[in-house]
Design an enzyme around this catalytic site. Structure first.
Site, mmCIF file in Angstrom:
data_model
loop_
_atom_site.group_PDB
_atom_site.id
_atom_site.type_symbol
_atom_site.label_atom_id
_atom_site.label_comp_id
_atom_site.label_asym_id
_atom_site.label_seq_id
_atom_site.Cartn_x
_atom_site.Cartn_y
_atom_site.Cartn_z
ATOM 1 N N HIS A 105 0.834 -1.201 0.000
ATOM 2 C CA HIS A 105 0.000 0.000 0.000
ATOM 3 C C HIS A 105 0.869 1.252 0.000
ATOM 4 O O HIS A 105 1.977 1.250 0.549
ATOM 5 C CB HIS A 105 -0.903 0.026 1.234
ATOM 6 C CG HIS A 105 -1.716 -1.203 1.431
ATOM 7 N ND1 HIS A 105 -2.615 -1.663 0.493
ATOM 8 C CD2 HIS A 105 -1.757 -2.093 2.457
ATOM 9 C CE1 HIS A 105 -3.189 -2.769 0.946
ATOM 10 N NE2 HIS A 105 -2.681 -3.054 2.128
ATOM 11 N N GLU B 195 -1.870 -0.017 8.185
ATOM 12 C CA GLU B 195 -2.825 -0.915 8.821
ATOM 13 C C GLU B 195 -2.137 -1.784 9.870
ATOM 14 O O GLU B 195 -0.895 -1.784 9.987
ATOM 15 C CB GLU B 195 -3.518 -1.790 7.774
ATOM 16 C CG GLU B 195 -2.587 -2.678 6.988
ATOM 17 C CD GLU B 195 -3.248 -3.332 5.778
ATOM 18 O OE1 GLU B 195 -4.189 -2.748 5.212
ATOM 19 O OE2 GLU B 195 -2.799 -4.436 5.399
ATOM 20 N N HIS C 268 3.268 -7.549 1.806
ATOM 21 C CA HIS C 268 2.618 -8.453 2.746
ATOM 22 C C HIS C 268 1.550 -9.279 2.043
ATOM 23 O O HIS C 268 1.088 -8.938 0.959
ATOM 24 C CB HIS C 268 1.981 -7.670 3.897
ATOM 25 C CG HIS C 268 0.954 -6.679 3.447
ATOM 26 N ND1 HIS C 268 1.287 -5.432 2.969
ATOM 27 C CD2 HIS C 268 -0.409 -6.734 3.395
ATOM 28 C CE1 HIS C 268 0.183 -4.776 2.646
ATOM 29 N NE2 HIS C 268 -0.867 -5.545 2.901
ATOM 30 N N ARG D 187 -1.347 -4.768 -6.204
ATOM 31 C CA ARG D 187 -1.124 -6.204 -6.256
ATOM 32 C C ARG D 187 0.132 -6.518 -7.059
ATOM 33 O O ARG D 187 0.306 -6.028 -8.177
ATOM 34 C CB ARG D 187 -2.336 -6.872 -6.925
ATOM 35 C CG ARG D 187 -2.941 -7.985 -6.119
ATOM 36 C CD ARG D 187 -4.157 -8.584 -6.810
ATOM 37 N NE ARG D 187 -5.386 -8.052 -6.257
ATOM 38 C CZ ARG D 187 -6.283 -7.362 -6.940
ATOM 39 N NH1 ARG D 187 -6.114 -7.133 -8.226
ATOM 40 N NH2 ARG D 187 -7.352 -6.912 -6.358
#
Length: 353
Positions: free
Chosen positions: A101, A119, A177, A197
């Site tokens: 991200h 996050e 991740h 992605r």
């Protein structure tokens, strides 16, 4: 009157999902359920209030109606424009794509003003031997990684770690991740749905199409200098009542996440400074506030308005409490007052390093 707010979950049916939310007491629609957006103001999945006088009102409308009574007087104006946190439950019945991200600045420029996405994960359950991808392997450079991507051999460049129920993991923007199969977790994040992605195991969707990859943008934002970072932190605990403790686990400018372990009664105060969110991960109990009480149990999430005032949580339960912190006031000072040194704090609370 302000009260503890529950919401109707927004379910997502991504191809890697399952039915494991039923074990958390969720009533699911038919078919695969991959994510449950518990508290969300993002246009891709807007929560609506499920209880009390505001029942049926979408969260963006509630923010507009209540303003700082909901958000708090110490958060910036941007928190009124974009509710800053999003809570999800994730059921990885199969492994997720390898992804990364962006930070706020990159997302603002390249994703039409979207926020970046920092996050964290709390592992609710994990089958024996379950693993996830956390970071690139030490020694991997941007050039070697790009070469591996081009040859479809990315997996050799990734670092895999085993996870267990109760683990906390900080997932900052720029960290490569992926959640492995057999893991159910809670995710607390910035309000963003921007994901780049890198690899999806050559899978196809129900229509036979491969999912889109975002290689160029991913290579732009990966933090290659951070490879080899520490994955798991112990956290630091403070006694808040008899047989009741809170543990500071993750703290950064976007969110602080504390683990509450309650066996009895605790007293809290929504003092007007900031809202907070609870995700109840074990047990059951109730939140008692001026004007009533709200029953809570495993798998439920609650938003406490900033100006709700004093309240008690009674029961035998565990919960994740999250909020947008003033790091000095809300994290460093309470821990120092409890006797921890700065060295202890930075060593044991993830996100401060």
């Amino acid at each position: 009157m302000l009260y503890p707010l529950k919401f109707n979950a927004v379910f997502k049916d991504y191809i890697w999902g399952g039915r494991n939310f039923q074990k958390l007491g969720k009533r699911l629609p038919e078919g695969i359920v991959a994510e449950s957006w518990e508290i969300s103001c993002h246009p891709d999945g807007v929560s609506t209030v499920a209880n009390g006088s505001y029942e049926g009102l979408p969260l963006p409308g509630l923010v507009k109606k209540l303003g700082r009574k909901l958000i708090g007087c110490e958060l910036p104006d941007s928190a009124l424009e974009k509710f800053p946190l999003l809570v999800k439950l994730i059921d990885a019945n199969d492994k997720l794509s390898v992804q990364v991200h962006p930070e706020d600045q990159y997302a603002a420029v390249n994703e039409n003003g979207e926020l970046g996405k920092n996050e964290m994960w709390y592992i609710i359950s994990a089958k024996p031997g379950a693993k996830l991808i956390y970071d690139i392997a030490p020694g991997v450079t941007k050039a070697s990684f790009a070469k591996a991507v081009g040859k479809n051999k990315i997996e050799a460049c990734l670092k895999y770690i085993e996870v267990f129920p109760g683990d906390f993991l900080n997932i900052p923007a720029g960290l490569v991740h992926a959640i492995g199969e057999g893991i159910v977790l809670a995710e607390i994040q910035q309000t963003s749905n921007t994901t780049y992605r890198l690899y999806d195991y050559n899978r196809t969707d129900k229509n036979g199409n491969k999912r889109t990859l975002h290689i160029e943008k991913a290579l732009d934002v990966i933090d290659f200098d951070g490879a080899g970072r520490k994955e798991k932190y112990q956290g630091l605990s403070i006694k808040i009542a008899e047989s009741c403790y809170k543990t500071y686990k993750i703290a950064n400018k976007y969110f602080c996440v504390e683990l509450y372990d309650i066996n009895g009664t605790i007293e809290e105060n929504a003092d007007g400074s900031r809202f907070c969110l609870y995700v109840f991960i074990e047990g059951e109990g109730r939140i008692e506030y001026q004007g009533g009480a709200e029953y809570v149990s495993q798998g439920q999430s609650v938003l406490i308005p900033a100006f709700m005032g004093g309240y008690h949580i009674r029961g035998n339960l565990k919960a994740l409490k999250s909020y947008v912190p003033d790091l000095n006031k809300n994290v460093l000072e309470p821990l120092e007052n409890a006797g921890y040194s700065k060295e202890d704090i930075f060593k044991n609370v993830s996100g401060l390093e």
